[in-house]
Design an enzyme around this catalytic site. Structure first.
Site, PDB file in Angstrom:
ATOM      1  NE  ARG A 292      -2.377   0.577   3.765  1.00  0.00           N
ATOM      2  CZ  ARG A 292      -1.809   1.283   4.752  1.00  0.00           C
ATOM      3  NH1 ARG A 292      -1.512   2.555   4.576  1.00  0.00           N
ATOM      4  NH2 ARG A 292      -1.511   0.702   5.913  1.00  0.00           N
ATOM      5  CG  HIS A 296      -6.208   1.562   6.326  1.00  0.00           C
ATOM      6  ND1 HIS A 296      -7.445   1.888   6.834  1.00  0.00           N
ATOM      7  CD2 HIS A 296      -6.253   0.240   6.034  1.00  0.00           C
ATOM      8  CE1 HIS A 296      -8.205   0.813   6.844  1.00  0.00           C
ATOM      9  NE2 HIS A 296      -7.512  -0.199   6.370  1.00  0.00           N
ATOM     10  CE1 TYR A 305       1.186   2.302   8.647  1.00  0.00           C
ATOM     11  CE2 TYR A 305      -0.072   3.965   9.837  1.00  0.00           C
ATOM     12  CZ  TYR A 305       0.103   3.163   8.727  1.00  0.00           C
ATOM     13  OH  TYR A 305      -0.788   3.223   7.684  1.00  0.00           O
TER      14      TYR A 305
END
Length: 396
Positions: A292, A296, A305
């Protein structure tokens, strides 16, 4: 056709030995760096390579097919980027990006036959495009005006599922129905189902239950996991000690890992998996190993993160660029074709934006009129009470 026994690991497992963290990470992150199990037909450098297991499902993928697949991915990426921009400008409540997953989705979507059925999660904009859904029909979901404005039965593409993993139960049940109704066999009209979900969904009970039911009833369903490495902010290494495709062995059906940034491999593997299901050898688990490249959703900040170095590494494996390079180097496709595709994608983005900006607000009674096929005294009373309250305000 293969049988589940063919996919049983040939080596025994020593239950006294637990894999260390370094072994877990190596298995989970093995891609084109020497993983013998990974299916790949087009390298990140754009070189066409062979895989004897699935070459037979790619014999027709010449320059014409490559041009079409390239066009699909460019158009999908373009309206996906426009959706991102519209949300940032306050025109959408949220947008779910698919940046980096175009090959995984277009490859699988183009493998489907008209009679097959697809069950998406909430990120399958590319599969929707491949199934003939006009991209503007996705906007109502993210603008909050409807739950999807296409006919699932006509498009053979279910409405988006927001609850993580729930579509696996829906897909397993639908596939069981296909089998019970005699739609599985060797004929040209035989059917299969495909279910899309992410790596994070594999930690949900609904996915496990879907696997169990599909296995017990030999349901003709392809479980297509787009492993994009991150379940929001949690990496796959915190969810599994083995590569996700190997989980299929525990349920008694085959699992395959494919390079999710290789549109040719995704197409070929999905064709094989769907054929297995249509002819009664399902279910099958496909793990499309991808990444990705964006957040998200637009409410997420991935910089909190994951490291920028990881993102830069995966940019070198871009699914669109490897097809572009192959078209130029191996097929002599000129700049005129790429300019035409870019112009077409810009026109689609402009229509996408215009449609969004001109969407009328839903009528105040829509929350009642679109709940059930037929009304009821209770619902009618609720509607009347709400409209009376709504109309009591000045200026409405």
């Amino acid at each position: 056709m293969s049988v589940p026994q063919d996919w049983t690991p040939s080596t025994s497992i020593d239950t006294e030995v637990r894999p260390g963290r370094e072994h877990v990470l190596a298995g989970l992150k093995a891609t084109d760096e020497g993983d013998p199990e990974l299916v790949q037909l087009l390298t990140p450098e754009g070189e066409r390579v062979s895989d004897p297991r699935f070459d037979g499902y790619a014999t027709d993928l010449g320059v014409g097919a490559l041009r079409s697949l390239f066009r699909d991915m460019v158009l999908v990426r373009r309206f996906d980027r426009e959706g991102n921009a519209l949300q940032r400008q306050g025109q959408l409540g949220i947008w779910v990006p698919l940046l980096g997953q175009e090959a995984a989705q277009i490859g699988a979507g183009r493998a489907l036959q008209p009679q097959d059925m697809a069950f998406p999660s909430y990120r399958e904009h590319g599969v929707a495009f491949a199934r003939g859904i006009d991209p503007v029909d996705l906007l109502g979901i993210f603008r909050g005006t409807d739950h999807g404005s296409w006919d699932p039965n006509k498009a053979r593409f279910h409405l988006y599922t927001i609850v993580i993993g729930n579509q696996c139960l829906n897909a397993a049940g639908y596939a069981m129905g296909q089998k019970f109704e005699g739609k599985v066999g060797e004929g040209p009209d035989s059917e299969a189902t495909i279910c899309f979900f992410g790596d994070g969904a594999t930690s949900q009970g609904d996915v496990h239950e879907g696997f169990v039911w599909a296995a017990v009833y030999d349901a003709p369903v392809v479980f297509y996991c787009q492993n994009n490495q991150w379940a929001i902010s949690e990496p796959t290494s915190k969810q599994s000690r083995v590569p996700l495709y190997k989980r299929a062995t525990g349920y008694g059906f085959p699992g395959v890992r494919v390079d999710g940034n290789d549109v040719l491999a995704c197409l070929a593997v999905t064709r094989w998996a769907l054929e297995e299901c249509r002819t009664g050898n399902g279910p099958v688990l496909v793990e499309a190993f991808t990444y990705r490249m964006d957040a998200h959703t637009t409410s997420d900040d991935p910089s909190r993160y994951r490291l920028a170095d990881e993102l830069e590494l995966w940019k070198l494996k871009d699914p669109i660029e490897r097809v572009r390079v192959n078209l130029v180097r191996e097929h002599g496709v000129g700049q005129e074709f790429f300019d035409e595709v870019q112009a077409e994608s810009d026109a689609l983005a402009a229509r996408f934006r215009e449609h969004c900006l001109n969407m009328p607000p839903p009528a105040p009674d829509r929350m009642f009129s679109q709940v059930y096929a037929e009304g009821s005294p209770v619902l009618d009373a609720q509607r009347a009470e709400y409209l009376a309250y709504y109309e009591s305000f000045e200026g409405v």
